[in-house]
Design an enzyme around this catalytic site. Structure first.
Site, PDB file in Angstrom:
ATOM      1  N   HIS A 134      57.272  29.794  56.781  1.00  0.00           N
ATOM      2  CA  HIS A 134      58.724  29.535  56.785  1.00  0.00           C
ATOM      3  C   HIS A 134      59.329  29.979  58.102  1.00  0.00           C
ATOM      4  O   HIS A 134      58.937  30.989  58.693  1.00  0.00           O
ATOM      5  CB  HIS A 134      59.425  30.123  55.560  1.00  0.00           C
ATOM      6  CG  HIS A 134      59.613  31.601  55.511  1.00  0.00           C
ATOM      7  ND1 HIS A 134      60.678  32.242  56.084  1.00  0.00           N
ATOM      8  CD2 HIS A 134      58.878  32.581  54.919  1.00  0.00           C
ATOM      9  CE1 HIS A 134      60.617  33.540  55.847  1.00  0.00           C
ATOM     10  NE2 HIS A 134      59.508  33.780  55.142  1.00  0.00           N
ATOM     11  N   ASP A 146      59.261  38.754  59.347  1.00  0.00           N
ATOM     12  CA  ASP A 146      59.516  37.792  58.268  1.00  0.00           C
ATOM     13  C   ASP A 146      60.467  36.712  58.753  1.00  0.00           C
ATOM     14  O   ASP A 146      61.659  36.852  58.624  1.00  0.00           O
ATOM     15  CB  ASP A 146      60.096  38.554  57.057  1.00  0.00           C
ATOM     16  CG  ASP A 146      60.299  37.666  55.848  1.00  0.00           C
ATOM     17  OD1 ASP A 146      59.755  36.558  55.838  1.00  0.00           O
ATOM     18  OD2 ASP A 146      61.021  38.098  54.914  1.00  0.00           O
ATOM     19  N   GLU A 180      63.309  29.143  52.830  1.00  0.00           N
ATOM     20  CA  GLU A 180      62.388  29.886  51.969  1.00  0.00           C
ATOM     21  C   GLU A 180      63.087  31.075  51.342  1.00  0.00           C
ATOM     22  O   GLU A 180      62.871  31.414  50.180  1.00  0.00           O
ATOM     23  CB  GLU A 180      61.177  30.355  52.803  1.00  0.00           C
ATOM     24  CG  GLU A 180      60.058  30.996  51.974  1.00  0.00           C
ATOM     25  CD  GLU A 180      60.183  32.501  51.801  1.00  0.00           C
ATOM     26  OE1 GLU A 180      59.348  33.094  51.084  1.00  0.00           O
ATOM     27  OE2 GLU A 180      61.129  33.108  52.380  1.00  0.00           O
ATOM     28  N   ASP A 209      53.081  34.192  55.817  1.00  0.00           N
ATOM     29  CA  ASP A 209      54.401  34.789  55.670  1.00  0.00           C
ATOM     30  C   ASP A 209      54.229  36.300  55.862  1.00  0.00           C
ATOM     31  O   ASP A 209      53.601  36.971  55.045  1.00  0.00           O
ATOM     32  CB  ASP A 209      54.945  34.466  54.265  1.00  0.00           C
ATOM     33  CG  ASP A 209      56.413  34.878  54.094  1.00  0.00           C
ATOM     34  OD1 ASP A 209      56.978  35.492  55.023  1.00  0.00           O
ATOM     35  OD2 ASP A 209      56.978  34.587  53.023  1.00  0.00           O
ATOM     36  N   HIS A 296      63.622  42.419  55.516  1.00  0.00           N
ATOM     37  CA  HIS A 296      64.946  41.848  55.240  1.00  0.00           C
ATOM     38  C   HIS A 296      66.093  42.694  55.802  1.00  0.00           C
ATOM     39  O   HIS A 296      67.204  42.686  55.259  1.00  0.00           O
ATOM     40  CB  HIS A 296      65.150  41.602  53.728  1.00  0.00           C
ATOM     41  CG  HIS A 296      64.371  40.408  53.241  1.00  0.00           C
ATOM     42  ND1 HIS A 296      64.436  39.935  51.959  1.00  0.00           N
ATOM     43  CD2 HIS A 296      63.502  39.590  53.885  1.00  0.00           C
ATOM     44  CE1 HIS A 296      63.645  38.876  51.820  1.00  0.00           C
ATOM     45  NE2 HIS A 296      63.057  38.648  52.988  1.00  0.00           N
TER      46      HIS A 296
HETATM   47  N1  DTR Z   1      58.617  35.149  50.570  1.00  0.00           N
HETATM   48  C1  DTR Z   1      58.572  36.461  51.142  1.00  0.00           C
HETATM   49  C2  DTR Z   1      58.430  37.400  50.052  1.00  0.00           C
HETATM   50  C3  DTR Z   1      57.388  38.391  50.079  1.00  0.00           C
HETATM   51  C4  DTR Z   1      57.549  39.537  49.463  1.00  0.00           C
HETATM   52  N2  DTR Z   1      56.467  40.276  49.583  1.00  0.00           N
HETATM   53  C5  DTR Z   1      55.564  39.667  50.298  1.00  0.00           C
HETATM   54  C6  DTR Z   1      54.319  40.056  50.681  1.00  0.00           C
HETATM   55  C7  DTR Z   1      53.589  39.238  51.432  1.00  0.00           C
HETATM   56  C8  DTR Z   1      54.077  37.993  51.796  1.00  0.00           C
HETATM   57  C9  DTR Z   1      55.345  37.600  51.432  1.00  0.00           C
HETATM   58  C10 DTR Z   1      56.104  38.454  50.655  1.00  0.00           C
HETATM   59  C11 DTR Z   1      59.782  36.625  51.985  1.00  0.00           C
HETATM   60  O1  DTR Z   1      59.968  35.788  52.807  1.00  0.00           O
HETATM   61  O2  DTR Z   1      60.595  37.523  51.824  1.00  0.00           O
HETATM   62 ZN    ZN Z   2      61.796  37.226  53.408  1.00  0.00          ZN
HETATM   63 ZN    ZN Z   3      58.884  35.537  54.280  1.00  0.00          ZN
END
Ligand code: DTR
Ligand code: ZN
Ligand code: ZN
Length: 483
Positions: A134, A146, A180, A209, A296
């Protein structure tokens, strides 16, 4: 960078004689820091081994994404200017590398915006291996671990694939997903946009990710699956003892692919969950602390990434991509001579021959040994044949039927073919010889049969004589060589 070179064919083989200095090895691992690696000597690197992805180049993409966030209100959230700038960054680099790039507008997204899809135009279009990450961040920060890490890992791999332009056995498709963070919306929209045939073409989807977590671990989605095997083989080769990605299960863009029946896997280095003491023991880093303490948050910047973890993810993607989709790792031509008993010295098997054809009769000499196949020579109307089934291996450069032929005849008219020998492969007549080709001794005849590659067909010699004046066709030392 990478620490070891895996051979193309054997996941765990390591070349002998290479000079490698590895830092941050497991068991007594130190906290993740940049690796110090002396690259394998050039001679040790197999021509078809996966390339070493430059973590410096991947980090340069992270820096760009960070700058994009900074100049667009501090984030790259789906539908925002920071997202559009991120998409254009990836898109323009892919286009200059030669990719066919398309944007897909996700109308059902919380923040409607585009997925970016890029396909490398090699390999069969109906056998696709897909790699996705993403591209959006949360609104709280720039989203560098992230998920600029996954986005940059795939971008750099895509650029290296284009630069190397290897022979492809599968089609490779990359995707950068939007929205995402609001619930896997971009990837869900894409999966829903495919019909059953298009879904069937995708043999595997690999998700990336958060692949550079500063206190990261080595997690693989569905780690024991066949789909995960190449990703796991690479990390196994580094002694990393990867674990199942439990924390991320169902939380990233592989989810709707898996739901649609497409096998998935992927790498992740962990989010807000805490590293256990046994994980710290084998991977280094800090026990009882989050894999990503800035998950985040606004502090998810370029400072929030482990170069070691990122490097190992980027190289593992290349390893898997090469294993899954690049040709030449195993020679496809198994080559060699496929005719059995071509000299007729070992009885009649595997030939099927008219009575008396395979013979050591003294009237005509063999070219080698004492047996040969003697067709016709009666001076009366007659057909005799000699045949065997042959399997031509696929993937070779040349395929040649060769045999030695001696023709003598009592025919005297110099321009009419009264008696004939045809050479057939399957239902195709490769050549016809007759009394007009009569000569002293044996002449070698060679016929190109490349059109039969990969087929099992009957090789047949058919001799026909008319009612008067004999023609003898003597055949010896038949070969069908693929090389
Ligand atoms: N989709 C992810 C969420 C996520 C939370 N824990 C993990 C661990 C490993 C990979 C992804 C994730 C996000 O974007 O926040
Ligand atoms: Zn995230
Ligand atoms: Zn993520």
């Amino acid at each position: 960078m990478r620490g070891r070179t895996l051979s193309a064919g054997t996941a765990l083989a390591v070349f002998a004689g290479m000079t490698v200095t590895l830092a941050a090895q497991p068991a007594t691992a130190s906290p993740p820091t940049a690796t110090t690696v002396t690259r394998p000597i050039a001679a040790a690197a197999a021509a078809l081994a996966a390339p070493d992805i430059s973590v410096t180049n991947v980090q340069a993409h992270l820096t760009q994404f960070n700058a994009i966030a900074t100049s667009n209100g501090g984030n790259r959230r789906a539908g925002s200017a920071g997202y559009t700038a991120s998409l254009n960054y990836v898109k323009t680099r892919l286009q200059s590398a030669g990719y066919t790039v398309s944007e897909q507008y996700c109308s059902s997204c919380t923040y409607p915006s585009n997925n970016l899809i890029a396909e490398w135009p090699g390999g069969p279009a109906d056998q696709v291996v897909m790699f996705g990450a993403h591209l959006d961040s949360v609104s709280a920060g720039p989203g560098i671990n992230d998920n600029a890490t996954g986005s940059s890992t795939l971008l750099e791999n895509a650029l290296v694939l284009a630069a190397q332009n290897p022979t492809m056995t599968k089609r490779v498709r990359f995707a950068w997903w939007t929205d995402e963070e609001q619930g896997l919306n971009g990837s869900r929209f894409y999966v829903n946009s495919l019909n059953a045939t298009q879904r069937g073409y995708i043999k595997g989807y690999y998700n990336f990710d958060m692949v550079g977590s500063i206190n990261g671990g080595y997690f693989i989605n569905r780690v024991t699956s066949t789909t995960a095997a190449p990703l796991k083989a690479y990390w196994d080769s580094l002694g990393l003892q990867p674990e199942e990605n439990v924390e991320g299960q169902g939380r990233s863009d592989d989810y709707y692919f898996q739901q649609a029946g497409i096998p998935t896997s992927g790498y992740a280095a962990g989010a807000s969950a805490r590293k256990t003491s046994s994980q710290a023991a084998k991977w280094g880093g800090t026990a009882n602390s989050a894999y990503d303490p800035c998950y985040h948050r606004s502090c998810d910047t370029t400072a929030n990434v482990s170069a070691t973890v990122l490097n190992r993810a980027a190289d593992g993607v290349a390893y898997a991509l090469w294993q899954l989709a690049v040709g030449g790792g195993t020679p496809t031509c198994t080559g060699g001579q496929v005719v059995g008993n071509g000299g007729f010295e070992s009885g009649s098997t595997p030939w099927t021959a008219s009575s008396g054809v395979i013979t050591n009769a003294s009237g005509q000499p063999a070219r080698t040994g004492s047996y040969k196949a003697w067709l016709n020579g009666y001076g009366t109307t007659r057909t005799e044949s000699l045949s065997q089934s042959v399997t031509l291996p696929a993937g070779c450069a040349t395929y040649t039927v060769s045999f030695w032929l001696h023709i003598d005849t009592a025919e005297t008219t110099g321009s009419t073919a009264y008696d004939r020998l045809t050479v057939q492969l399957g239902s195709t007549t490769l050549a016809t010889y007759s009394n007009l080709n009569a000569a002293t001794g044996y002449v070698q005849r060679s016929l190109n049969v490349a059109g039969f590659a990969g087929q099992t067909v009957t090789l047949r010699f058919n001799g026909t004589e008319d009612s008067s004046l004999q023609t003898t066709f003597v055949i010896d030392d038949v070969t069908l060589l693929a090389s």
